[in-house]
Design a protein around this motif. Structure first.
Motif, mmCIF file in Angstrom:
data_model
loop_
_atom_site.group_PDB
_atom_site.id
_atom_site.type_symbol
_atom_site.label_atom_id
_atom_site.label_comp_id
_atom_site.label_asym_id
_atom_site.label_seq_id
_atom_site.Cartn_x
_atom_site.Cartn_y
_atom_site.Cartn_z
ATOM 1 N N SER A 4 -34.599 30.680 11.528
ATOM 2 C CA SER A 4 -35.443 30.017 10.550
ATOM 3 C C SER A 4 -35.383 28.514 10.755
ATOM 4 N N LYS A 5 -36.454 27.854 10.372
ATOM 5 C CA LYS A 5 -36.523 26.419 10.550
ATOM 6 C C LYS A 5 -36.018 25.697 9.301
ATOM 7 N N PRO A 6 -35.368 24.548 9.487
ATOM 8 C CA PRO A 6 -34.969 23.740 8.331
ATOM 9 C C PRO A 6 -36.204 23.225 7.601
ATOM 10 N N LYS A 7 -36.026 22.898 6.335
ATOM 11 C CA LYS A 7 -37.095 22.268 5.555
ATOM 12 C C LYS A 7 -36.904 20.759 5.621
ATOM 13 N N ILE A 8 -38.000 20.036 5.756
ATOM 14 C CA ILE A 8 -37.951 18.582 5.823
ATOM 15 C C ILE A 8 -38.833 18.029 4.706
ATOM 16 N N ILE A 249 -27.618 20.137 2.692
ATOM 17 C CA ILE A 249 -28.595 19.062 2.563
ATOM 18 C C ILE A 249 -28.184 17.906 3.460
ATOM 19 N N PHE A 250 -29.126 17.397 4.241
ATOM 20 C CA PHE A 250 -28.972 16.103 4.895
ATOM 21 C C PHE A 250 -29.800 15.098 4.096
ATOM 22 N N VAL A 251 -29.186 13.990 3.721
ATOM 23 C CA VAL A 251 -29.887 12.933 3.001
ATOM 24 C C VAL A 251 -29.915 11.695 3.890
ATOM 25 N N VAL A 252 -31.116 11.242 4.251
ATOM 26 C CA VAL A 252 -31.249 10.176 5.236
ATOM 27 C C VAL A 252 -32.282 9.159 4.766
ATOM 28 N N GLU A 253 -31.945 7.893 4.832
ATOM 29 C CA GLU A 253 -32.920 6.863 4.490
ATOM 30 C C GLU A 253 -32.709 5.632 5.363
ATOM 31 N N GLY A 254 -33.826 4.948 5.661
ATOM 32 C CA GLY A 254 -33.769 3.729 6.449
ATOM 33 C C GLY A 254 -34.410 3.863 7.817
ATOM 34 N N ALA A 255 -35.134 2.813 8.234
ATOM 35 C CA ALA A 255 -35.859 2.830 9.505
ATOM 36 C C ALA A 255 -34.925 2.934 10.702
ATOM 37 N N ASN A 256 -33.673 2.505 10.559
ATOM 38 C CA ASN A 256 -32.733 2.570 11.690
ATOM 39 C C ASN A 256 -32.352 3.995 12.052
ATOM 40 N N LYS A 282 -27.626 25.279 14.152
ATOM 41 C CA LYS A 282 -26.814 26.462 13.865
ATOM 42 C C LYS A 282 -27.023 27.001 12.455
ATOM 43 N N ALA A 283 -27.299 26.122 11.500
ATOM 44 C CA ALA A 283 -27.471 26.553 10.110
ATOM 45 C C ALA A 283 -28.905 26.364 9.653
ATOM 46 N N ALA A 284 -29.836 26.425 10.575
ATOM 47 C CA ALA A 284 -31.222 26.011 10.325
ATOM 48 C C ALA A 284 -31.845 26.620 9.079
ATOM 49 N N GLY A 285 -31.678 27.906 8.875
ATOM 50 C CA GLY A 285 -32.310 28.563 7.742
ATOM 51 C C GLY A 285 -31.757 28.144 6.398
ATOM 52 N N LYS A 286 -30.638 27.443 6.393
ATOM 53 C CA LYS A 286 -29.998 27.026 5.144
ATOM 54 C C LYS A 286 -30.062 25.518 4.929
ATOM 55 N N VAL A 287 -30.687 24.809 5.869
ATOM 56 C CA VAL A 287 -30.672 23.349 5.858
ATOM 57 C C VAL A 287 -31.968 22.777 5.287
ATOM 58 N N SER A 288 -31.815 21.754 4.442
ATOM 59 C CA SER A 288 -32.951 20.973 3.976
ATOM 60 C C SER A 288 -32.660 19.496 4.242
ATOM 61 N N TRP A 289 -33.667 18.785 4.686
ATOM 62 C CA TRP A 289 -33.568 17.347 4.912
ATOM 63 C C TRP A 289 -34.352 16.618 3.831
ATOM 64 N N PHE A 290 -33.728 15.631 3.207
ATOM 65 C CA PHE A 290 -34.377 14.770 2.223
ATOM 66 C C PHE A 290 -34.435 13.373 2.858
ATOM 67 N N VAL A 291 -35.624 12.967 3.266
ATOM 68 C CA VAL A 291 -35.760 11.797 4.129
ATOM 69 C C VAL A 291 -36.850 10.870 3.594
ATOM 70 N N ASP A 292 -36.560 9.567 3.562
ATOM 71 C CA ASP A 292 -37.606 8.632 3.166
ATOM 72 C C ASP A 292 -38.530 8.362 4.352
ATOM 73 N N ASN A 293 -39.717 7.840 4.051
ATOM 74 C CA ASN A 293 -40.732 7.669 5.085
ATOM 75 C C ASN A 293 -40.289 6.719 6.191
ATOM 76 N N ASP A 294 -39.486 5.722 5.845
ATOM 77 C CA ASP A 294 -39.031 4.765 6.859
ATOM 78 C C ASP A 294 -38.218 5.450 7.951
ATOM 79 N N ALA A 295 -37.443 6.461 7.568
ATOM 80 C CA ALA A 295 -36.593 7.143 8.543
ATOM 81 C C ALA A 295 -37.384 8.069 9.453
#
Length: 322
Positions: A4-8, A249-256, A282-295
């Motif tokens: 399964s694919k992670p959610k972004i 959950i991966f939480v990511v923000e910032g253009a860098n 490896k954990a794709a079906g259970k992963v969600s990414w919360f990402v701001d537009n800059d990232a």
């Protein structure tokens, strides 16, 4: 490896990310505390979407007790077990969680994905930052009666052992063994929710690119003595522990962060030298990414709009210490 694919999920700015992460945490909290946990695990293994898992809990007759926890006998026995990393994620949780009135803090068990081996009053300490921005705010919150409903259990490293990474890691592993049953009867501890950041170099928790720790599948807690940035000595939960969680959950923000996300999202193959990519795959079906537009920076990927499940009603007056 999951098929399964992670959610972004993408957001305009920091505040939008913080609100969505907090909402998602409350949704997982309620699904864990007010529905059959074994059923949730089974659904997760089948790669069932979290929205459907949450709907299962809402269809459960016990779900009506979400707003009256004392009426639910199953709630009395359950704990919501989460692991968090440090850095900007702590600021996200500060901004998103403390203003809510539906966080059942007294049922939370909070662990740390990793820790820098410095005194807790150091600005480099993950626990120290969480204490300052979250735990020390509890007594002035008007959104939760801590004296009546209890404080969360917070499990951190032993500050007296920071001079010995191996001993410190062993000691923290003993805490996990004690709280998740015996190691010889539980292959891996199961966190209900695991929250991570992703650095510009792709490291997450204290797992760094090309590190030998990425090949350590035997220990629950790994000593780190050669971190390439910041304090060199650390401890970190291992890849198998992280990937065994029910939700991540991966939480990511910032253009860098845009270059490393491009590498993670656009690669079809598993890069076993890059920690965030390893967990992402490896954990794709259970992963969600919360990402701001800059990232994201115009990455051509399948993005989703986050659907709030427990938004704070506009009629509820929230007094925040922030």
């Amino acid at each position: 490896m999951s098929n399964s694919k992670p959610k972004i999920f993408t957001f305009q700015n920091f505040n939008n990310v913080a609100d969505a992460v907090a909402d998602h945490m409350v949704a997982v909290q309620n699904a864990i505390l007010f529905s059959q946990k074994d059923s949730i695990k089974k659904n997760s293994r089948r790669s069932k979407s979290f929205s459907n898992i949450q709907q299962d809990s809402l269809d459960n007759p016990l779900a009506s007790s979400i707003h009256n926890p004392a009426s639910n006998p199953r709630y009395q026995e359950k704990r919501f077990k989460i692991a968090i990393s440090g850095g900007s994620l702590i600021h996200i949780l500060n901004k998103g969680l403390l203003k809510r009135n539906d966080v059942l803090w007294g049922k939370w068990d909070i662990y740390f994905a990793d820790e820098r081996l410095v005194p807790f009053d150091s600005p480099d300490s993950n626990f120290g930052l969480a204490k300052s921005l979250i735990f020390d705010e509890f007594d002035i919150l008007s959104t939760y009666d801590f004296k009546k409903n209890g404080y969360p259990n917070v499990y951190h490293i032993n500050q007296d052992l920071i001079d010995d990474p191996s001993e410190c890691a062993d000691d923290y592993e003993k805490i996990l063994i004690k709280n998740f049953a015996y190691k010889d009867s539980v292959r891996l501890p199961t966190f209900d929710l695991f929250l991570l950041g992703c650095a510009a170099d792709g490291h997450t928790a204290s797992l760094f690119p090309f590190s030998e720790s990425l090949k350590n599948f035997d220990e629950w807690v790994i000593p780190v003595t050669d971190a390439p940035i910041g304090p060199q000595n650390r401890v970190s939960l291992s890849i198998p522990i992280i990937c065994h969680s029910i939700r991540l959950i991966f939480v990511v923000e910032g253009a860098n962060k845009a270059p490393i996300l491009k590498k993670i999202f656009e690669s079809e193959d598993l890069d076993d030298t890059l920690p965030s990519s390893v967990i992402h795959k490896k954990a794709a079906g259970k992963v969600s990414w919360f990402v701001d537009n800059d990232a994201l920076n115009d990455l051509q990927i399948n993005k989703q709009q986050y659907q709030f499940q427990y938004p704070i009603p506009s009629s509820v007056s929230i007094t925040s210490p922030l």
